[in-house]
Design a protein around this motif. Structure first.
Motif, PDB file in Angstrom:
ATOM      1  N   THR A  90       0.295  14.769  -8.159  1.00  0.00           N
ATOM      2  CA  THR A  90       1.286  15.793  -7.824  1.00  0.00           C
ATOM      3  C   THR A  90       0.702  16.747  -6.788  1.00  0.00           C
ATOM      4  O   THR A  90      -0.459  17.162  -6.915  1.00  0.00           O
ATOM      5  CB  THR A  90       1.692  16.599  -9.075  1.00  0.00           C
ATOM      6  OG1 THR A  90       2.154  15.698 -10.083  1.00  0.00           O
ATOM      7  CG2 THR A  90       2.803  17.596  -8.744  1.00  0.00           C
ATOM      8  N   LYS A  91       1.501  17.088  -5.801  1.00  0.00           N
ATOM      9  CA  LYS A  91       1.048  18.040  -4.795  1.00  0.00           C
ATOM     10  C   LYS A  91       1.268  19.455  -5.303  1.00  0.00           C
ATOM     11  O   LYS A  91       2.357  19.811  -5.736  1.00  0.00           O
ATOM     12  CB  LYS A  91       1.807  17.830  -3.484  1.00  0.00           C
ATOM     13  CG  LYS A  91       1.255  18.629  -2.308  1.00  0.00           C
ATOM     14  CD  LYS A  91       1.929  18.245  -1.004  1.00  0.00           C
ATOM     15  CE  LYS A  91       1.303  18.956   0.172  1.00  0.00           C
ATOM     16  NZ  LYS A  91       1.946  18.563   1.456  1.00  0.00           N
ATOM     17  N   THR A  92       0.235  20.279  -5.252  1.00  0.00           N
ATOM     18  CA  THR A  92       0.298  21.665  -5.703  1.00  0.00           C
ATOM     19  C   THR A  92      -0.252  22.570  -4.607  1.00  0.00           C
ATOM     20  O   THR A  92      -0.886  22.088  -3.663  1.00  0.00           O
ATOM     21  CB  THR A  92      -0.521  21.868  -6.988  1.00  0.00           C
ATOM     22  OG1 THR A  92      -1.925  21.742  -6.671  1.00  0.00           O
ATOM     23  CG2 THR A  92      -0.148  20.827  -8.053  1.00  0.00           C
ATOM     24  N   PRO A  93      -0.051  23.890  -4.713  1.00  0.00           N
ATOM     25  CA  PRO A  93      -0.622  24.800  -3.703  1.00  0.00           C
ATOM     26  C   PRO A  93      -2.140  24.695  -3.610  1.00  0.00           C
ATOM     27  O   PRO A  93      -2.728  24.970  -2.559  1.00  0.00           O
ATOM     28  CB  PRO A  93      -0.184  26.181  -4.210  1.00  0.00           C
ATOM     29  CG  PRO A  93       1.068  25.924  -4.979  1.00  0.00           C
ATOM     30  CD  PRO A  93       0.845  24.608  -5.638  1.00  0.00           C
ATOM     31  N   GLY A  94      -2.792  24.279  -4.701  1.00  0.00           N
ATOM     32  CA  GLY A  94      -4.252  24.185  -4.689  1.00  0.00           C
ATOM     33  C   GLY A  94      -4.792  22.843  -4.273  1.00  0.00           C
ATOM     34  O   GLY A  94      -6.010  22.657  -4.199  1.00  0.00           O
ATOM     35  N   GLU A 102      -3.076  17.387  -7.652  1.00  0.00           N
ATOM     36  CA  GLU A 102      -3.420  17.337  -9.072  1.00  0.00           C
ATOM     37  C   GLU A 102      -3.229  15.925  -9.582  1.00  0.00           C
ATOM     38  O   GLU A 102      -2.135  15.358  -9.482  1.00  0.00           O
ATOM     39  CB  GLU A 102      -2.543  18.296  -9.876  1.00  0.00           C
ATOM     40  CG  GLU A 102      -2.894  18.345 -11.351  1.00  0.00           C
ATOM     41  CD  GLU A 102      -2.030  19.320 -12.117  1.00  0.00           C
ATOM     42  OE1 GLU A 102      -1.135  18.841 -12.854  1.00  0.00           O
ATOM     43  OE2 GLU A 102      -2.228  20.543 -11.971  1.00  0.00           O
ATOM     44  N   THR A 136      -8.058  18.480  -9.967  1.00  0.00           N
ATOM     45  CA  THR A 136      -7.522  18.793  -8.644  1.00  0.00           C
ATOM     46  C   THR A 136      -8.508  18.360  -7.560  1.00  0.00           C
ATOM     47  O   THR A 136      -9.708  18.642  -7.653  1.00  0.00           O
ATOM     48  CB  THR A 136      -7.242  20.300  -8.507  1.00  0.00           C
ATOM     49  OG1 THR A 136      -6.276  20.691  -9.489  1.00  0.00           O
ATOM     50  CG2 THR A 136      -6.680  20.624  -7.126  1.00  0.00           C
ATOM     51  N   ASN A 188      -8.787  17.472  -3.021  1.00  0.00           N
ATOM     52  CA  ASN A 188      -8.164  17.660  -1.706  1.00  0.00           C
ATOM     53  C   ASN A 188      -7.481  16.385  -1.218  1.00  0.00           C
ATOM     54  O   ASN A 188      -6.528  16.440  -0.429  1.00  0.00           O
ATOM     55  CB  ASN A 188      -9.204  18.100  -0.676  1.00  0.00           C
ATOM     56  CG  ASN A 188      -9.815  19.447  -1.005  1.00  0.00           C
ATOM     57  OD1 ASN A 188     -10.976  19.528  -1.380  1.00  0.00           O
ATOM     58  ND2 ASN A 188      -9.036  20.505  -0.898  1.00  0.00           N
TER      59      ASN A 188
END
Length: 258
Positions: free
Chosen positions: A157-161, A164, A179, A181
């Protein structure tokens, strides 16, 4: 010339694979076999000409993980070819067990990434021979590459950090989230079979192989459509994901009887 072998030989540890390509290319030249490069062939082009046998060796393309968020995952081919230069904390997920994931880890480390390799297997890269594996393991240690076994990739899943990832243990409800990059997955290949499928109806054998004749090194005599115009076969990754030894054995068993 070379296909996936040419790509694999880009890894410094496996550059000797180039010898397979060079020797076979030299043999084709010695035997006077013409080679047409940069030539797109579709089914109609073949059907418009006269053939006794057509062998489809179209190989495969990287198989994506069958998970939610698969579109966020890179394949090892792009990393090895230099098309993707990933940075930061990168997870390499190996659900294949061959050299590809280990070669990819070393390519990422050379590019400055911090890498963790994850596999659902109980051991790391079980299909890699002991001598080759020892060099890889030493490289992993020197570059502080983390190794995680017995974890199945369940989703990305793409998250702001960052990305994930959800990891689980086969047969149990355990889940953990990490998490990174970037995520790279090695899942083997999916056959490129469109050309083969389009030629099936025009073949005498409808693509069938007599396994007893193949193993006995006898010519293939299967006839399922007497109105067909040629025998049709496929070999290597055009059948299923496999290693180079299996692909060459496919060709040797089949073609020495033609």
């Amino acid at each position: 010339m070379g296909g996936q072998l040419l790509l694999a030989s880009l890894a410094p540890r496996r550059r000797d694979l180039r010898g397979i390509i060079d020797w076979r290319t030299d043999e084709l030249a010695r035997l006077g076999v013409p080679i047409s490069l940069n030539t797109y062939i579709d089914s109609q082009t073949l059907l418009d000409q006269s053939w006794d046998v057509v062998i489809v060796a179209t190989g495969g393309t990287p198989a994506p993980p069958r998970i939610p968020g698969a579109g966020l995952v890179h394949d090892t081919w792009d990393v090895l070819a230099g098309a993707r230069r990933l940075r930061g904390h990168v997870m390499v997920y190996d659900d294949h067990g061959g050299n590809q994931a280990l070669d990819t880890v070393e390519a990422l480390v050379r590019g400055g990434a911090t890498v963790e390799i994850v596999t659902p297997e109980r051991t790391l890269s079980p299909d890699v021979g002991s001598l080759t594996a020892s060099g890889h393991v030493n490289s992993l240690a020197e570059n502080r590459v983390a190794v995680t076994v017995l974890r199945r990739l369940q989703g990305v899943t793409k998250t702001p950090g960052g990305l994930e990832v959800e990891l689980g243990v086969d047969g149990f409800e355990f889940r953990e989230h990490r998490t990174f990059n970037a995520v790279v997955a090695e899942m083997g290949t999916d056959p490129v079979r469109e050309l083969y499928d389009e030629l099936l109806d025009a073949s005498t054998n409808l693509g069938a192989v007599d396994w007893a004749e193949l193993l006995a090194r006898k010519p293939q005599t299967v006839v399922r459509d007497e109105d067909g115009s040629f025998q049709l076969f496929r070999i290597g990754d055009a059948v299923a994901s496999r290693n180079v030894h299996a692909a060459m054995l496919d060709a040797a068993r089949l073609c020495r009887t033609i």
